[in-house]
Motif scaffolding. Sequence first.
Motif, short mmCIF file in Angstrom:
data_model
loop_
_atom_site.label_atom_id
_atom_site.label_comp_id
_atom_site.label_asym_id
_atom_site.label_seq_id
_atom_site.Cartn_x
_atom_site.Cartn_y
_atom_site.Cartn_z
N THR A 1 9.42 -0.90 16.76
CA THR A 1 9.07 0.17 17.55
C THR A 1 8.49 1.28 16.62
N LEU A 2 7.41 1.84 16.82
CA LEU A 2 6.98 3.00 15.71
C LEU A 2 6.49 4.17 16.47
N LYS A 3 6.83 5.48 16.00
CA LYS A 3 6.48 6.66 16.85
C LYS A 3 5.47 7.20 16.15
N PRO A 4 4.76 8.41 17.06
CA PRO A 4 3.77 8.96 16.55
C PRO A 4 3.97 9.68 15.06
N GLY A 5 2.96 9.32 14.11
CA GLY A 5 2.95 9.88 12.90
C GLY A 5 3.36 8.70 12.01
N GLU A 6 3.91 7.69 12.18
CA GLU A 6 4.45 6.62 11.46
C GLU A 6 3.26 5.82 10.77
N VAL A 7 3.38 5.17 9.73
CA VAL A 7 2.49 4.32 9.12
C VAL A 7 2.57 2.77 9.90
N ALA A 8 1.40 2.37 10.42
CA ALA A 8 1.54 1.10 10.90
C ALA A 8 0.98 0.08 9.95
N VAL A 9 0.01 0.10 9.33
CA VAL A 9 -0.65 -0.78 8.51
C VAL A 9 -1.18 -0.04 7.22
N ALA A 10 -1.13 -0.80 6.00
CA ALA A 10 -1.74 -0.07 4.94
C ALA A 10 -2.33 -1.39 4.16
N VAL A 11 -3.63 -1.13 3.61
CA VAL A 11 -4.54 -2.07 3.02
C VAL A 11 -4.87 -1.27 1.70
N ALA A 12 -4.68 -2.00 0.47
CA ALA A 12 -5.35 -1.44 -0.70
C ALA A 12 -5.96 -2.54 -1.13
N VAL A 13 -7.18 -2.35 -2.09
CA VAL A 13 -8.00 -3.26 -2.79
C VAL A 13 -8.38 -2.58 -4.12
N SER A 14 -8.37 -3.20 -5.13
CA SER A 14 -8.98 -2.61 -6.43
C SER A 14 -10.21 -3.49 -6.91
N THR A 15 -11.26 -2.90 -7.44
CA THR A 15 -12.63 -3.61 -7.65
C THR A 15 -13.16 -2.86 -8.95
N PRO A 16 -14.13 -3.39 -9.69
CA PRO A 16 -14.57 -2.73 -10.52
C PRO A 16 -15.38 -1.59 -10.15
N THR B 1 6.97 -6.27 8.24
CA THR B 1 8.04 -5.59 7.93
C THR B 1 8.48 -4.77 9.20
N GLU B 2 9.69 -4.80 9.46
CA GLU B 2 10.32 -3.76 10.32
C GLU B 2 10.56 -2.46 9.63
N LYS B 3 10.67 -2.37 8.41
CA LYS B 3 11.06 -1.03 7.74
C LYS B 3 9.83 -0.37 7.44
N PRO B 4 9.89 1.07 7.01
CA PRO B 4 8.86 1.83 6.69
C PRO B 4 8.02 1.41 5.82
N ILE B 5 6.64 1.50 5.92
CA ILE B 5 5.71 1.07 4.71
C ILE B 5 5.88 1.90 3.44
N ASP B 6 5.99 1.42 2.27
CA ASP B 6 5.69 1.97 1.25
C ASP B 6 4.50 2.06 0.61
N VAL B 7 3.55 3.17 1.19
CA VAL B 7 2.35 3.22 0.78
C VAL B 7 1.90 3.10 -0.71
N GLN B 8 2.82 4.17 -1.49
CA GLN B 8 2.43 3.96 -2.97
C GLN B 8 2.92 2.80 -3.69
N LYS B 9 3.92 1.69 -3.12
CA LYS B 9 3.85 0.27 -3.56
C LYS B 9 2.85 -0.33 -3.29
N VAL B 10 2.16 -0.32 -2.09
CA VAL B 10 0.89 -1.02 -1.56
C VAL B 10 -0.13 -0.60 -2.58
N ILE B 11 -0.12 0.59 -3.10
CA ILE B 11 -1.41 1.15 -4.01
C ILE B 11 -1.33 0.67 -5.40
#
Length: 150
Positions: free
Chosen positions: A90-105, A13-23
Motif C-alpha cells: 500500500t502506497l499513499k500519494p507522494g510516495e515513490v513507487a518505482v525508481a530506475v537509474a542507468v549510467s552510460t558514457p 520491496t514493501e519498504k520505501p525506496i532509497d532513491v539515493q541508493k538506486v543512484i
Amino acid sequence: MFNQPLENMIKITEKPIDVQKVIETASSLNAGAVNVFVGTVRNNAHGKNVVWLEYEAYETMAVGEIRKIIDDASHRWPLLGWAVSHRIGTLKPGEVAVAVAVSTPHRRESFDACEYIMDTLKEKVPIWKKEVFEDGEEWISARPEVAVNS
C-alpha cells in the motif's frame, strides 16, 4: 556519488525506496551521465481523488522479466551501471513507487536507456496496481489494451 557500481540491483520491496541508493548503485566513474526516473503516486486519476494504491507482484517472475529488459537494454546502449527498485503493498500519494537509474558514457544514451527500461517494465513485468478512490477502486491493467481491427 560516482563510485564504481557495487553491483547492479533489481529490488521488489514493501519498504520505501532509497532513491539515493538506486543512484549510487547505477553510478560509475566511467560514466558521463546518470539518468534517473522516479515514479510517484499522484493524488488523482480519472478525475477522482486517489486515497492510496496497492501494488502486487509475482516477484520471482518480475525479477526475471526486469533482468531480460536490462539485458536487452545493455545490447542497445552501453550501460555502465543500472538499478531498478519497485514498491509493492500500500502506497499513499507522494510516495515513490518505482525508481530506475542507468549510467552510460553520454547523456542521450542514458536518457534513451532509462526511458526504454521504464516503458518496457510497465508493459511486460507482472506488477499490478489497484487505485483506491474515495468512492471505489479499480485494478489497472499491467499491459496496455491492444486494439484489434476487424
